[in-house]
Scaffold this motif. Structure first.
Motif, PDB file in Angstrom:
ATOM      1  N   SER A 154       0.717  -0.964  -0.374  1.00 55.53           N
ATOM      2  CA  SER A 154       0.023  -0.500   0.066  1.00 55.53           C
ATOM      3  C   SER A 154       0.804   1.025  -0.335  1.00 55.53           C
ATOM      4  CB  SER A 154      -1.319  -0.032   1.004  1.00 55.53           C
ATOM      5  OG  SER A 154      -1.708   1.258   0.697  1.00 55.53           O
ATOM      6  N   GLU A 237      -6.677   4.873   4.596  1.00 56.62           N
ATOM      7  CA  GLU A 237      -7.855   4.729   5.445  1.00 56.62           C
ATOM      8  C   GLU A 237      -7.469   2.888   5.786  1.00 56.62           C
ATOM      9  OE1 GLU A 237     -11.751   3.227   6.474  1.00 56.62           O
ATOM     10  OE2 GLU A 237      -9.903   1.476   5.314  1.00 56.62           O
ATOM     11  N   TYR A 245     -14.447   6.236   5.259  1.00 57.83           N
ATOM     12  CA  TYR A 245     -13.812   6.280   3.239  1.00 57.83           C
ATOM     13  C   TYR A 245     -14.430   7.485   3.042  1.00 57.83           C
ATOM     14  CZ  TYR A 245     -11.321   2.030   1.985  1.00 57.83           C
ATOM     15  OH  TYR A 245     -10.511   1.127   1.780  1.00 57.83           O
ATOM     16  N   ALA A 260      -6.577   3.657  -0.129  1.00 64.15           N
ATOM     17  CA  ALA A 260      -7.584   2.371   0.057  1.00 64.15           C
ATOM     18  C   ALA A 260      -6.750   1.526   0.724  1.00 64.15           C
ATOM     19  CB  ALA A 260      -8.509   2.306  -1.220  1.00 64.15           C
ATOM     20  N   VAL A 284      -6.850   8.457  -5.418  1.00 65.76           N
ATOM     21  CA  VAL A 284      -7.022   7.149  -5.144  1.00 65.76           C
ATOM     22  C   VAL A 284      -6.019   6.343  -5.582  1.00 65.76           C
ATOM     23  CG1 VAL A 284      -8.785   5.302  -4.194  1.00 65.76           C
ATOM     24  CG2 VAL A 284      -9.578   7.636  -5.269  1.00 65.76           C
ATOM     25  N   GLY A 286      -5.417   2.127  -4.343  1.00 65.79           N
ATOM     26  CA  GLY A 286      -5.915   0.726  -4.061  1.00 65.79           C
ATOM     27  C   GLY A 286      -4.475   0.296  -4.108  1.00 65.79           C
TER      28      GLY A 286
END
Ligand SMILES: [Zn+2]
Ligand SMILES: [Zn+2]
Length: 350
Positions: A154, A237, A245, A260, A284, A286
């Motif tokens: 991440s 998050e 979120y 995310a 974003v 992910g």
């Protein structure tokens, strides 16, 4: 030959029983399990929210152990080696695999999540997924490499720049996200959570600001106050609820990035204003698991003391107490990482 295993029979039912020891082929190794970290995913398998179609199955995917048997083709591995294994398996030839995105593979399979894992005396793994544990890593930390690899994956997807502000929502693996952000040179690092004990551990590990949502009602303003009114450059998050979120997109500054990481139910939805994404140029990133080199990076950081992982270890229990521990983890927010071990006779508190 038989072994003891915790079989997830059907949602809500785990039985400890004797099952055959896995047979390995030439490309696999058999590992005698030392410790398995209990993960939120195990809870989801236990309740039937995840992998229900794979039951009965032996779960357990964060593990360490000792090689008991090697397949003929296993290079550089021998009986007695202390190891862990990358749990992510893919076909190697599809569109995604050929582009190095094996987590997106159509036949993506995770050991202990889709096929039998390590809540047992033995687990088998493909030899080329196995990683040796450095001598200075104990077996509990060896079983912690998997979650660290997920956080590293991440962190790479988010690509924090030196001197950037980072806000982390969540104080479970969120603690690790905060540490990773500090290792990348982020400043300040802010962690937001609801548990005093966990937040204090984050503080001990060097996080600059802790925000306890039981004391601070407006967390968006609190983050903006710390970041000159702008919002954080990066927000991670790590809870997995629609509400958090939505908060993440509100507390990231224009031009910033939301990572995310927390897993919501598959049908959960959030409300975001597309206007803010366009005019605010919000991004974003992910990411769903640690894979390949992320494991080597996790081992390097743990072996060289960059992550004080043991501060996050709460308890280890005999395999027989797995179901109890799963429930205990749900009801006692002061517990962080709990391990199960087929070799333990009684509970051990760290
Ligand atoms: Zn996990
Ligand atoms: Zn593939």
């Amino acid at each position: 030959m038989k072994m003891k295993a915790a079989v997830f029979e059907k949602p809500g039912v785990i039985s400890i029983k004797e099952v055959p020891i896995p047979e390995i082929n030439d490309d696999e190794v058999l590992i005698r399990v030392k410790y398995t970290g209990i993960c939120g995913t195990d809870w989801s398998i236990y309740t039937g929210a995840y992998s229900a179609d794979k039951l009965p199955m032996i779960a357990g995917h964060e593990f360490s152990g000792v090689i008991a048997k090697v397949g003929k083709n296993a290079e550089g591995l021998k009986e007695g080696d202390r190891v862990t294994a990358d749990i992510n398996m893919s076909c190697g030839v599809c569109f995604y695999c050929r582009r190095g995105q094996k987590l997106m593979c159509r036949s993506f399979t995770q050991l202990g999540i889709h096929i039998d894992g390590s809540y047992a005396e033995y687990v088998k793994a493909p030899w080329d997924q196995v990683h040796l544990l450095p001598d200075n890593l104990d077996f509990e930390t060896g079983a912690f490499i998997e979650p660290v690899s997920c956080v590293i994956h991440s962190s790479k997807a988010m690509n924090v720049k030196i001197g950037s502000s980072v806000a982390v929502i969540g104080c479970g693996l969120g603690i690790l996200h905060s540490v990773l952000a500090m290792l990348r040179g982020a400043a300040p690092v802010i962690i937001i959570g609801d548990n005093e004990k966990r937040l204090n551990i984050a503080k001990e590990m060097g996080v600059d600001y802790i925000i306890n949502i039981n004391e601070t009602k407006d967390v968006i303003s609190a983050v903006k106050d710390i970041t000159c009114g702008r919002g954080a450059d990066y927000v991670i998050e790590a809870v997995g609820t629609p509400k958090t979120y939505e908060q993440a997109f509100e507390m990231v500054r224009p031009g910033g990035t939301v990572a995310a990481f927390g897993i919501c139910p598959p049908d959960a939805e959030i409300r975001i204003k597309p206007y803010d994404l366009v005019l605010g140029e919000k991004n974003v990133a992910g990411s769903c698991a640690g894979v390949g080199v992320d494991w080597l990076d996790a081992i390097a950081l743990l072996a060289h003391g960059r992550i004080a992982a043991r501060k996050m270890f709460s308890m280890a229990v005999p395999l027989e107490d797995l179901e109890w521990a799963l429930k205990e983890l749900k009801s006692d927010p002061n517990l962080i990482k709990v391990f199960a071990s087929p070799e333990l006779k009684e509970r051990k508190v760290y």
